[in-house]
Structure formats: structure tokens, C-alpha cells
Design a protein around this motif. Sequence first.
Motif, mmCIF file in Angstrom:
data_model
loop_
_atom_site.group_PDB
_atom_site.id
_atom_site.type_symbol
_atom_site.label_atom_id
_atom_site.label_comp_id
_atom_site.label_asym_id
_atom_site.label_seq_id
_atom_site.Cartn_x
_atom_site.Cartn_y
_atom_site.Cartn_z
ATOM 1 N N THR A 39 0.917 -1.035 0.139
ATOM 2 C CA THR A 39 0.127 -0.305 -0.108
ATOM 3 C C THR A 39 0.906 1.201 -0.137
ATOM 4 N N ASP A 40 2.091 1.275 -0.107
ATOM 5 C CA ASP A 40 2.994 2.122 -0.283
ATOM 6 C C ASP A 40 4.488 1.842 -0.804
ATOM 7 N N GLY A 41 5.228 2.900 -1.188
ATOM 8 C CA GLY A 41 6.406 2.418 -1.795
ATOM 9 C C GLY A 41 7.281 1.758 -0.817
ATOM 10 N N GLU A 42 7.409 1.960 0.415
ATOM 11 C CA GLU A 42 8.286 1.493 1.125
ATOM 12 C C GLU A 42 8.046 -0.257 1.307
ATOM 13 N N ARG A 43 7.014 -0.537 1.371
ATOM 14 C CA ARG A 43 6.534 -2.046 1.439
ATOM 15 C C ARG A 43 6.642 -2.412 -0.079
ATOM 16 N N LEU A 44 6.309 -1.898 -1.062
ATOM 17 C CA LEU A 44 6.666 -2.264 -2.338
ATOM 18 C C LEU A 44 8.112 -2.821 -2.660
ATOM 19 N N LEU A 45 8.922 -1.834 -2.322
ATOM 20 C CA LEU A 45 10.500 -1.998 -2.404
ATOM 21 C C LEU A 45 10.814 -3.143 -1.562
ATOM 22 N N ASP A 46 10.366 -3.467 -0.364
ATOM 23 C CA ASP A 46 10.607 -4.641 0.527
ATOM 24 C C ASP A 46 10.130 -5.871 -0.424
ATOM 25 N N ALA A 47 8.965 -5.817 -0.734
ATOM 26 C CA ALA A 47 8.550 -6.944 -1.246
ATOM 27 C C ALA A 47 9.236 -7.512 -2.543
ATOM 28 N N ILE A 48 9.763 -6.399 -3.478
ATOM 29 C CA ILE A 48 10.593 -6.772 -4.629
ATOM 30 C C ILE A 48 11.924 -7.134 -4.140
ATOM 31 N N ARG A 49 12.558 -6.870 -3.182
ATOM 32 C CA ARG A 49 13.723 -7.434 -2.696
ATOM 33 C C ARG A 49 13.505 -8.942 -2.138
ATOM 34 N N ARG A 50 12.455 -9.245 -1.520
ATOM 35 C CA ARG A 50 12.341 -10.292 -0.906
ATOM 36 C C ARG A 50 11.808 -11.275 -2.135
ATOM 37 N N PHE A 51 10.985 -10.913 -2.849
ATOM 38 C CA PHE A 51 10.229 -12.076 -3.814
ATOM 39 C C PHE A 51 10.703 -11.972 -5.145
ATOM 40 N N ASN A 52 11.664 -11.077 -5.673
ATOM 41 C CA ASN A 52 12.103 -11.039 -6.670
ATOM 42 C C ASN A 52 11.140 -11.316 -7.959
ATOM 43 N N LEU A 71 10.624 3.740 -7.401
ATOM 44 C CA LEU A 71 11.154 3.578 -8.860
ATOM 45 C C LEU A 71 12.736 3.769 -8.807
ATOM 46 N N ARG A 72 12.870 5.110 -8.293
ATOM 47 C CA ARG A 72 14.386 5.634 -8.488
ATOM 48 C C ARG A 72 15.298 4.454 -7.717
ATOM 49 N N HIS A 73 14.635 4.028 -6.269
ATOM 50 C CA HIS A 73 15.296 3.114 -5.672
ATOM 51 C C HIS A 73 15.576 1.684 -6.430
ATOM 52 N N THR A 76 18.106 2.495 -8.999
ATOM 53 C CA THR A 76 19.581 2.634 -8.273
ATOM 54 C C THR A 76 20.284 1.204 -7.709
ATOM 55 N N GLU A 77 19.271 0.435 -7.382
ATOM 56 C CA GLU A 77 19.674 -0.804 -6.669
ATOM 57 C C GLU A 77 19.806 -1.978 -7.916
ATOM 58 N N ASN A 78 19.335 -1.584 -9.028
ATOM 59 C CA ASN A 78 19.601 -2.567 -10.094
ATOM 60 C C ASN A 78 18.896 -3.740 -9.834
ATOM 61 N N LEU A 79 17.646 -3.741 -9.185
ATOM 62 C CA LEU A 79 16.782 -4.758 -8.995
ATOM 63 C C LEU A 79 16.028 -5.374 -10.057
ATOM 64 N N PRO A 80 16.168 -6.556 -10.689
ATOM 65 C CA PRO A 80 15.910 -7.175 -12.096
ATOM 66 C C PRO A 80 14.294 -7.316 -12.143
ATOM 67 N N VAL A 81 13.565 -6.021 -11.962
ATOM 68 C CA VAL A 81 12.126 -6.197 -12.451
ATOM 69 C C VAL A 81 11.603 -5.305 -13.238
ATOM 70 N N ARG A 82 10.713 -5.382 -14.070
ATOM 71 C CA ARG A 82 9.911 -4.752 -14.857
ATOM 72 C C ARG A 82 8.734 -3.873 -14.139
ATOM 73 N N GLY A 102 12.650 5.558 -15.487
ATOM 74 C CA GLY A 102 12.980 4.252 -15.761
ATOM 75 C C GLY A 102 12.054 3.090 -15.966
ATOM 76 N N ALA A 103 10.603 3.592 -15.828
ATOM 77 C CA ALA A 103 9.608 2.749 -16.055
ATOM 78 C C ALA A 103 9.548 2.125 -17.108
ATOM 79 N N ASP A 104 9.002 0.807 -17.126
ATOM 80 C CA ASP A 104 9.081 0.214 -18.548
ATOM 81 C C ASP A 104 7.688 0.304 -19.313
#
Length: 206
Positions: A39-52, A71-73, A76-82, A102-104
Motif C-alpha cells: 500500500t506504499d512505496g516502502e512496502r513495495l520496495l521490500d516486497a521486490i527485494r524479498r520475492f524477486n 522507482l528511483r530506488h 539505483t539498486e539494479n533490482l531485476p524487475v520490470r 526508468g519505468a518500462d
Amino acid sequence: MSDAPVIRIVLADDHALVLEGLRALFSAEPDLRVIATATDGERLLDAIRRFNPDVAAMDLQMPYMDGLTCLRHIRTENLPVRVLVISAFGDSQSMRAAVLGGADGFALKTDSPEMTIAAIRQVAAGKMVFPEAARRWLVNSSKHDPSALTEREEAVLALLAEGKSNSQIGAALSLSENTIKFHLRNLYNKLGVTNRTEAAAKYHKR
């Protein structure tokens, strides 16, 4: 689509109705699987890092950390997600910010369910998905103005000048080849060049 590989998706929107609507929409498709919501960017970033996930579908307007900051994070972290931005706002400023961030892809909440599902699949396949208005802006914006290069375009240009191919540039920046082509077309316009050799020459002159 039953034989297609499953696309793993993380959803982020601060409106529960939108979030559950998208989850239900995607979950009804055999090749789409929602593996987490936020429901917010912080939780989204955490979910992307955890679940790839393969794709992150996010709103721009969210509390604590908005979509553009998230999106910037991600980049910057080069997380492999579209990343597919799904926004209620189709104004040029929002689309431009998403492109430069950098959105796809960029989809509207007013789009049909079929269009939204197609956008997810296209982004997952490495294609750029933007409304016509955004494409027109990219073609026409900042022509022949080297000072107008964005950070992302500068990074692409530097790697191009090293002789790297589109696929190598994409790998270095965690972007799809289509995204690299997108940025190259834009920076060619700004530099007033028509090909890689001319762009590299301009870079070395600078």
C-alpha cells in the motif's frame, strides 16, 4: 495463454478497492500470479527485494514513499524487475516522470481490463508500453539539446561510447533492450545525431 510461463507480479496502490480489483483481474488469468501486494512505496520496495517478481505494477501517488521515489530506488539498486506504472493521471508530467524514472510502461486506471492485462504481458516480455502522448513527447522533447540529457540517458551514452551493445548496456543498467532503444532514440534527438558512432563521437568531444 495456458502454456505461457507464469508472470509473477507485485502490486502497489494505496486504495484497497483498486488493489483488490487488480488482484482479482490478474488472478483470473492462468499466466499471471500476484505474489504480494503493498500500500506504499516502502512496502513495495521490500516486497521486490524479498520475492524477486517479474513485474511490479505500481501507482505513482502513495504514502511514505511515492511511486517515483520507489522507482528511483529500484533502478539505483539494479533490482531485476520490470515496472508498469498504473496511474489515474494521464497528464504529460506524470508520464514524463515515469519515463525518465526508468519505468518500462505506463497504463491508466481508466484503461479496459484487457488493455491492462496486455500491458502486464508486454512489459514482462521486455516491451515498452506507453500511451501515444508519451511517445510523441519523447520524439519531440529537447531536440538537439545535449544539456537536457537525463541521468539515465547519460549512463546509456557512456556505456555506448565504451562500445557496448544494447544488450550489454541493458544488462549493466538492469533494463530491457527495448528500454535501451527507447533511451537511445531520445538521446539521439537531443544530441542531433542519427547513429551510435556519431553519438559516441559527441560523448568523447564533451
